[in-house]
Design an enzyme around this catalytic site. Structure first.
Site, PDB file in Angstrom:
ATOM      1  N   GLU A 112       0.837  -1.207   0.000  1.00 58.62           N
ATOM      2  CA  GLU A 112       0.000   0.000   0.000  1.00 58.62           C
ATOM      3  C   GLU A 112       0.866   1.249   0.000  1.00 58.62           C
ATOM      4  O   GLU A 112       1.918   1.294   0.672  1.00 58.62           O
ATOM      5  CB  GLU A 112      -0.923  -0.005   1.213  1.00 58.62           C
ATOM      6  CG  GLU A 112      -1.974   1.096   1.203  1.00 58.62           C
ATOM      7  CD  GLU A 112      -3.049   0.849   2.255  1.00 58.62           C
ATOM      8  OE1 GLU A 112      -3.529  -0.308   2.347  1.00 58.62           O
ATOM      9  OE2 GLU A 112      -3.386   1.786   2.999  1.00 58.62           O
ATOM     10  N   ASP A 114       0.116   5.424   0.420  1.00 60.09           N
ATOM     11  CA  ASP A 114      -0.987   6.292   0.841  1.00 60.09           C
ATOM     12  C   ASP A 114      -0.669   7.773   0.812  1.00 60.09           C
ATOM     13  O   ASP A 114       0.411   8.191   1.252  1.00 60.09           O
ATOM     14  CB  ASP A 114      -1.384   5.990   2.299  1.00 60.09           C
ATOM     15  CG  ASP A 114      -1.895   4.580   2.502  1.00 60.09           C
ATOM     16  OD1 ASP A 114      -2.506   4.040   1.582  1.00 60.09           O
ATOM     17  OD2 ASP A 114      -1.665   4.041   3.604  1.00 60.09           O
ATOM     18  N   GLU A 116      -2.994  10.283   2.870  1.00 59.15           N
ATOM     19  CA  GLU A 116      -4.162  10.409   3.739  1.00 59.15           C
ATOM     20  C   GLU A 116      -4.240  11.852   4.231  1.00 59.15           C
ATOM     21  O   GLU A 116      -3.275  12.365   4.812  1.00 59.15           O
ATOM     22  CB  GLU A 116      -4.072   9.460   4.931  1.00 59.15           C
ATOM     23  CG  GLU A 116      -4.247   7.998   4.556  1.00 59.15           C
ATOM     24  CD  GLU A 116      -4.202   7.090   5.773  1.00 59.15           C
ATOM     25  OE1 GLU A 116      -5.053   6.197   5.855  1.00 59.15           O
ATOM     26  OE2 GLU A 116      -3.313   7.276   6.620  1.00 59.15           O
ATOM     27  N   THR A 130       1.673  10.549   4.567  1.00 55.60           N
ATOM     28  CA  THR A 130       2.042   9.543   3.574  1.00 55.60           C
ATOM     29  C   THR A 130       2.470   8.286   4.313  1.00 55.60           C
ATOM     30  O   THR A 130       2.961   8.347   5.437  1.00 55.60           O
ATOM     31  CB  THR A 130       3.186  10.020   2.661  1.00 55.60           C
ATOM     32  OG1 THR A 130       4.356  10.283   3.456  1.00 55.60           O
ATOM     33  CG2 THR A 130       2.788  11.276   1.903  1.00 55.60           C
ATOM     34  N   ASN A 131       2.276   7.139   3.661  1.00 56.29           N
ATOM     35  CA  ASN A 131       2.655   5.881   4.287  1.00 56.29           C
ATOM     36  C   ASN A 131       3.047   4.880   3.216  1.00 56.29           C
ATOM     37  O   ASN A 131       2.562   4.947   2.071  1.00 56.29           O
ATOM     38  CB  ASN A 131       1.517   5.313   5.129  1.00 56.29           C
ATOM     39  CG  ASN A 131       2.030   4.511   6.321  1.00 56.29           C
ATOM     40  OD1 ASN A 131       3.143   3.990   6.292  1.00 56.29           O
ATOM     41  ND2 ASN A 131       1.226   4.397   7.360  1.00 56.29           N
ATOM     42  N   ARG A 140       4.788  -2.213  10.835  1.00 51.08           N
ATOM     43  CA  ARG A 140       5.950  -1.347  10.681  1.00 51.08           C
ATOM     44  C   ARG A 140       5.562  -0.173   9.786  1.00 51.08           C
ATOM     45  O   ARG A 140       6.153   0.071   8.732  1.00 51.08           O
ATOM     46  CB  ARG A 140       7.123  -2.128  10.073  1.00 51.08           C
ATOM     47  CG  ARG A 140       7.571  -3.297  10.916  1.00 51.08           C
ATOM     48  CD  ARG A 140       8.794  -4.007  10.343  1.00 51.08           C
ATOM     49  NE  ARG A 140       8.532  -4.610   9.040  1.00 51.08           N
ATOM     50  CZ  ARG A 140       7.938  -5.794   8.869  1.00 51.08           C
ATOM     51  NH1 ARG A 140       7.503  -6.475   9.917  1.00 51.08           N
ATOM     52  NH2 ARG A 140       7.758  -6.303   7.660  1.00 51.08           N
ATOM     53  N   TRP A 207      -9.695   7.931  15.437  1.00 50.71           N
ATOM     54  CA  TRP A 207      -8.256   8.158  15.507  1.00 50.71           C
ATOM     55  C   TRP A 207      -7.739   9.392  14.773  1.00 50.71           C
ATOM     56  O   TRP A 207      -6.658   9.894  15.091  1.00 50.71           O
ATOM     57  CB  TRP A 207      -7.510   6.953  14.942  1.00 50.71           C
ATOM     58  CG  TRP A 207      -7.749   6.726  13.467  1.00 50.71           C
ATOM     59  CD1 TRP A 207      -8.737   5.987  12.907  1.00 50.71           C
ATOM     60  CD2 TRP A 207      -6.989   7.265  12.367  1.00 50.71           C
ATOM     61  NE1 TRP A 207      -8.653   6.016  11.530  1.00 50.71           N
ATOM     62  CE2 TRP A 207      -7.578   6.795  11.178  1.00 50.71           C
ATOM     63  CE3 TRP A 207      -5.875   8.084  12.284  1.00 50.71           C
ATOM     64  CZ2 TRP A 207      -7.103   7.132   9.907  1.00 50.71           C
ATOM     65  CZ3 TRP A 207      -5.380   8.417  11.018  1.00 50.71           C
ATOM     66  CH2 TRP A 207      -5.995   7.936   9.844  1.00 50.71           C
ATOM     67  N   ARG A 290       8.752   4.311  19.432  1.00 45.48           N
ATOM     68  CA  ARG A 290       8.021   3.282  18.690  1.00 45.48           C
ATOM     69  C   ARG A 290       8.979   2.313  18.016  1.00 45.48           C
ATOM     70  O   ARG A 290       8.738   1.108  17.969  1.00 45.48           O
ATOM     71  CB  ARG A 290       7.121   3.970  17.661  1.00 45.48           C
ATOM     72  CG  ARG A 290       6.173   3.055  16.913  1.00 45.48           C
ATOM     73  CD  ARG A 290       5.331   3.895  15.982  1.00 45.48           C
ATOM     74  NE  ARG A 290       4.473   3.082  15.134  1.00 45.48           N
ATOM     75  CZ  ARG A 290       3.815   3.565  14.080  1.00 45.48           C
ATOM     76  NH1 ARG A 290       3.919   4.843  13.759  1.00 45.48           N
ATOM     77  NH2 ARG A 290       3.054   2.774  13.353  1.00 45.48           N
TER      78      ARG A 290
END
Length: 347
Positions: A112, A114, A116, A130-131, A140, A207, A290
């Protein structure tokens, strides 16, 4: 005639040179299409409105449903682009997405890419995230988040995803804002399987804004996201996906990789660095809480690292670059919907 001192002339020359450098990036020129030439409705069919020439599509989110569309084909690498205008006024909990994915085909090992767009309370800017996911690597997440140097609700701006075997790049208008290069260390985390292209608007109250503190308020709806200048460039994959897909699309992928849009020139690198310095507010590369171990593709810059907390968030909020949204946005949104529906009825 105005005579300039040598110092003033030198300063003027410097201004001209800097202005030329800012505008040095060439415009991204791609062939755009009508909606039905590359896309089809996905969900919320009654909330998808098309212009008379079918080149602009508006997606609505109201109390009943959101909406979305999907590309008619899957693509093995490509350049996917759309000019988007986002909803205005109070948009907390609203998410508009433009992305490529194969989650419907490879449920446990999907890829994917992204864009968003995360809505916000009145007076706060939209944030763009962005991802990059590869081979089901949802644990991850490689999120980066930015504020934009313009108001994305007043006019259309182009957002583009470039995906080649060598790299993934995200563009805002003609400026690259992020690049993730393929490497052996990334392994299957680099997207490699054919993907469809999507656009959606939906309720992400749990979220999207302050971790779910601010939810969608439908008194300000319907929320309208409009898409135009749709572009799909790449090797189309129709029918069953077979092992020969990568081989069949190799020539097209190489041509895309060598194209002007994919070549990361020095000018593009400089423009990308300026955008990230001025607009990036979160990066997974600096989120050591994280991810204690850095990702292999992260190019950690010490001067940049000092600007971020160990949560990956910018230490000091960026100054607001646009005027506050006004309270008449709700009425304007409804007027816009009425106008879009009238145009659709007149087709």
């Amino acid at each position: 005639m105005v005579c300039l001192t040598p110092a003033a002339a030198a300063l003027l020359l410097l201004v001209v040179v800097l202005a030329a450098a800012v505008s040095a990036l060439p415009a991204i020129n791609v062939t755009t299409m009508a909606f039905e030439d590359g896309y089809a409705p996905l969900f919320g069919h009654g909330n998808i409105l098309r212009s008379a020439d079918h080149r602009t599509v508006s997606l609505l989110l109201d109390r009943s449903t959101g909406s979305g569309f999907i590309s008619s084909s899957m693509y093995q690498h490509g350049f996917f682009s759309a000019s988007i205008k986002l909803p205005s006024d109070y948009t907390a909990g609203v998410v508009v997405a433009f992305y490529a994915s194969n989650g419907d085909v490879f449920e446990k090992r999907h890829d994917e890419l992204d864009f968003e767009f995360l809505g916000n309370i009145r007076g706060k800017p939209w944030r763009v995230q962005t991802n990059v996911y590869g081979n089901g690597s949802v644990g991850r997440g490689r999120e980066e988040r930015y504020v934009l140097p313009f108001d994305p609700t007043t006019e259309f701006h182009r957002y583009s995803i470039l995906w080649t075997p060598a790299a993934v790049a995200f563009y805002v208008d003609d400026v690259p804002v992020r690049e993730v290069r393929q490497s052996a260390a990334m392994g299957g985390d680099f997207p490699s399987k054919p993907m469809s292209v999507y656009a959606t608007v939906w309720d992400a109250s749990t979220w999207a804004t302050a971790g779910g503190r601010y939810r969608v308020n439908y008194r300000y709806g319907p929320f309208v996201a409009s898409f135009t200048d749709l572009a799909l460039l790449g090797c189309r994959v129709d029918g069953p996906i077979q092992q020969t897909t990568a081989e069949r699309c190799a020539a097209a992928a190489e041509a895309l990789r060598a194209s002007d849009v994919a070549v990361m020139t020095v000018e593009k690198q400089q423009a990308m660095r300026r955008f990230r310095e001025r607009n990036m507010v979160y990066s997974y590369c600096y989120d050591t809480l994280r991810y204690p171990a850095a990702f292999p593709e992260c190019d950690v810059v010490e001067s940049e690292r000092r600007r971020f907390k160990d949560t990956g968030h910018l230490r000091f909020a960026l100054r607001r670059r646009m005027s506050p949204r006004r309270s008449h946005g709700r009425a304007a949104s409804r007027d816009r919907v009425r106008e879009l529906k009238k145009r659709a009825a007149d087709m």
